[in-house]
Design a protein around this motif. Structure first.
Motif, mmCIF file in Angstrom:
data_model
loop_
_atom_site.group_PDB
_atom_site.id
_atom_site.type_symbol
_atom_site.label_atom_id
_atom_site.label_comp_id
_atom_site.label_asym_id
_atom_site.label_seq_id
_atom_site.Cartn_x
_atom_site.Cartn_y
_atom_site.Cartn_z
ATOM 1 N N GLU A 48 0.709 -0.950 0.424
ATOM 2 C CA GLU A 48 -0.065 0.075 -0.125
ATOM 3 C C GLU A 48 0.739 0.986 -0.213
ATOM 4 O OE1 GLU A 48 -2.238 -0.657 3.516
ATOM 5 O OE2 GLU A 48 -1.415 0.739 5.129
ATOM 6 N N SER A 49 0.895 2.260 -0.380
ATOM 7 C CA SER A 49 1.153 3.264 -0.815
ATOM 8 C C SER A 49 2.736 3.139 -1.742
ATOM 9 C CB SER A 49 1.505 4.310 0.602
ATOM 10 O OG SER A 49 -0.405 5.089 0.800
ATOM 11 N N GLY A 50 3.532 2.105 -1.565
ATOM 12 C CA GLY A 50 4.875 1.985 -2.303
ATOM 13 C C GLY A 50 5.373 0.822 -1.295
ATOM 14 N N LYS A 51 4.354 1.197 0.187
ATOM 15 C CA LYS A 51 5.765 0.252 0.481
ATOM 16 C C LYS A 51 5.064 -1.115 1.156
ATOM 17 C CE LYS A 51 6.140 1.842 4.990
ATOM 18 N NZ LYS A 51 5.840 2.539 6.006
ATOM 19 N N SER A 52 5.049 -2.227 0.814
ATOM 20 C CA SER A 52 5.523 -3.709 0.994
ATOM 21 C C SER A 52 5.601 -4.416 2.226
ATOM 22 C CB SER A 52 6.327 -4.322 0.410
ATOM 23 O OG SER A 52 6.463 -4.283 -1.158
ATOM 24 N N LYS A 53 4.561 -4.959 2.399
ATOM 25 C CA LYS A 53 4.490 -5.197 4.149
ATOM 26 C C LYS A 53 4.470 -6.785 4.217
ATOM 27 C CE LYS A 53 2.338 -1.192 5.662
ATOM 28 N NZ LYS A 53 0.991 -0.748 6.660
ATOM 29 N N VAL A 54 4.280 -8.017 4.965
ATOM 30 C CA VAL A 54 4.219 -9.421 5.521
ATOM 31 C C VAL A 54 4.540 -9.064 6.891
ATOM 32 C CG1 VAL A 54 5.281 -11.329 4.708
ATOM 33 C CG2 VAL A 54 6.246 -9.820 3.551
ATOM 34 N N SER A 55 3.395 -9.938 6.887
ATOM 35 C CA SER A 55 2.895 -10.547 8.671
ATOM 36 C C SER A 55 3.086 -11.438 8.642
ATOM 37 C CB SER A 55 1.857 -9.704 8.932
ATOM 38 O OG SER A 55 1.402 -9.568 9.433
ATOM 39 N N ILE A 56 3.362 -11.787 9.213
ATOM 40 C CA ILE A 56 3.273 -13.489 9.950
ATOM 41 C C ILE A 56 3.021 -13.433 11.469
ATOM 42 C CG2 ILE A 56 4.193 -15.737 10.270
ATOM 43 C CD1 ILE A 56 6.867 -14.396 7.833
ATOM 44 N N ARG A 57 1.813 -13.995 11.450
ATOM 45 C CA ARG A 57 0.490 -14.068 13.057
ATOM 46 C C ARG A 57 0.722 -15.509 13.463
ATOM 47 N NH1 ARG A 57 -1.623 -8.376 14.365
ATOM 48 N NH2 ARG A 57 -0.135 -6.744 13.614
ATOM 49 N N GLY A 58 0.616 -15.736 14.765
ATOM 50 C CA GLY A 58 -0.147 -16.219 16.020
ATOM 51 C C GLY A 58 0.546 -17.669 15.652
ATOM 52 N N HIS A 59 0.227 -18.854 16.198
ATOM 53 C CA HIS A 59 0.427 -20.306 16.248
ATOM 54 C C HIS A 59 0.053 -20.947 15.580
ATOM 55 C CE1 HIS A 59 4.039 -18.326 19.298
ATOM 56 N NE2 HIS A 59 2.582 -17.985 19.779
ATOM 57 N N ALA A 60 0.424 -21.859 15.078
ATOM 58 C CA ALA A 60 -0.272 -23.381 14.940
ATOM 59 C C ALA A 60 -1.436 -24.137 15.053
ATOM 60 C CB ALA A 60 0.378 -23.840 14.248
ATOM 61 N N GLY A 61 -0.245 -24.466 16.272
ATOM 62 C CA GLY A 61 -1.204 -26.030 17.545
ATOM 63 C C GLY A 61 -1.941 -26.803 17.089
ATOM 64 N N TYR A 62 -0.768 -26.823 16.131
ATOM 65 C CA TYR A 62 -0.536 -28.531 15.403
ATOM 66 C C TYR A 62 0.393 -29.786 16.739
ATOM 67 C CZ TYR A 62 0.957 -31.914 12.120
ATOM 68 O OH TYR A 62 1.206 -33.590 11.503
ATOM 69 N N ALA A 63 1.048 -28.975 17.538
ATOM 70 C CA ALA A 63 1.813 -29.911 18.279
ATOM 71 C C ALA A 63 1.858 -28.905 20.026
ATOM 72 C CB ALA A 63 2.561 -30.809 17.922
ATOM 73 N N PRO A 64 2.044 -30.065 20.290
ATOM 74 C CA PRO A 64 2.631 -29.091 22.461
ATOM 75 C C PRO A 64 4.235 -27.769 21.944
ATOM 76 C CG PRO A 64 2.742 -31.538 22.368
ATOM 77 C CD PRO A 64 2.388 -31.375 20.707
ATOM 78 N N LEU A 65 3.832 -27.048 21.913
ATOM 79 C CA LEU A 65 4.864 -26.271 21.863
ATOM 80 C C LEU A 65 6.457 -26.640 22.155
ATOM 81 C CD1 LEU A 65 4.844 -22.787 21.777
ATOM 82 C CD2 LEU A 65 5.215 -22.750 24.330
ATOM 83 N N GLY A 66 7.515 -26.373 21.262
ATOM 84 C CA GLY A 66 8.904 -27.158 20.784
ATOM 85 C C GLY A 66 8.343 -28.079 20.209
ATOM 86 N N LYS A 67 7.759 -29.180 19.630
ATOM 87 C CA LYS A 67 7.309 -29.636 19.110
ATOM 88 C C LYS A 67 6.582 -29.823 17.490
ATOM 89 C CE LYS A 67 7.975 -33.082 22.538
ATOM 90 N NZ LYS A 67 8.713 -33.849 23.242
#
Length: 117
Positions: free
Chosen positions: A9-28
């Motif tokens: 937007e307005s010539g500025k590129s942005k990439v946003s990566i948010r959240g946690h998958a919740g696929y497996a316990p933290l660390g795994k």
């Protein structure tokens, strides 16, 4: 769930990566690990591109389950090619784990999006 968005937007590129998958316990959680690696590799690629003067004004916000990248592309074709490669990686991850990763491709035209599917 991990939400990934590429947009400009307005010539500025942005990439946003948010959240946690919740696929497996933290660390795994292999889905979180994959998304984290893609995000970290993208950040490093953008830092290298900044050294080459292909982008300027790289802003990085990294906080827990969030990575926000903003920058102004100077070499739009080159930067879009770089972003498209990483967008493809996240697309593969979201196809493999659709309940854990969503992708918003607003940066790319509908024609480019059709070519990547």
């Amino acid at each position: 769930m991990i939400h990934v968005c590429f947009f400009r937007e307005s010539g500025k590129s942005k990439v946003s990566i948010r959240g946690h998958a919740g696929y497996a316990p933290l660390g795994k959680d292999i889905v979180c690990a994959a998304a984290s690696m893609l995000g970290s590799a993208l950040l490093e690629a953008l830092r290298q591109e900044e050294k080459r003067a292909g982008i300027r004004g790289l802003s990085v916000l990294r906080d827990g389950g969030r990575l926000e990248l903003e920058f102004f592309p100077l070499s739009v074709e080159r930067v879009d090619l770089l972003l498209k490669a990483f967008e493809n990686g996240f697309a593969m991850l979201s196809r493999e784990y659709p309940d854990y990763v969503t992708l918003d491709r607003r940066l790319f035209s509908s024609e480019q999006m059709q070519q990547s599917t």
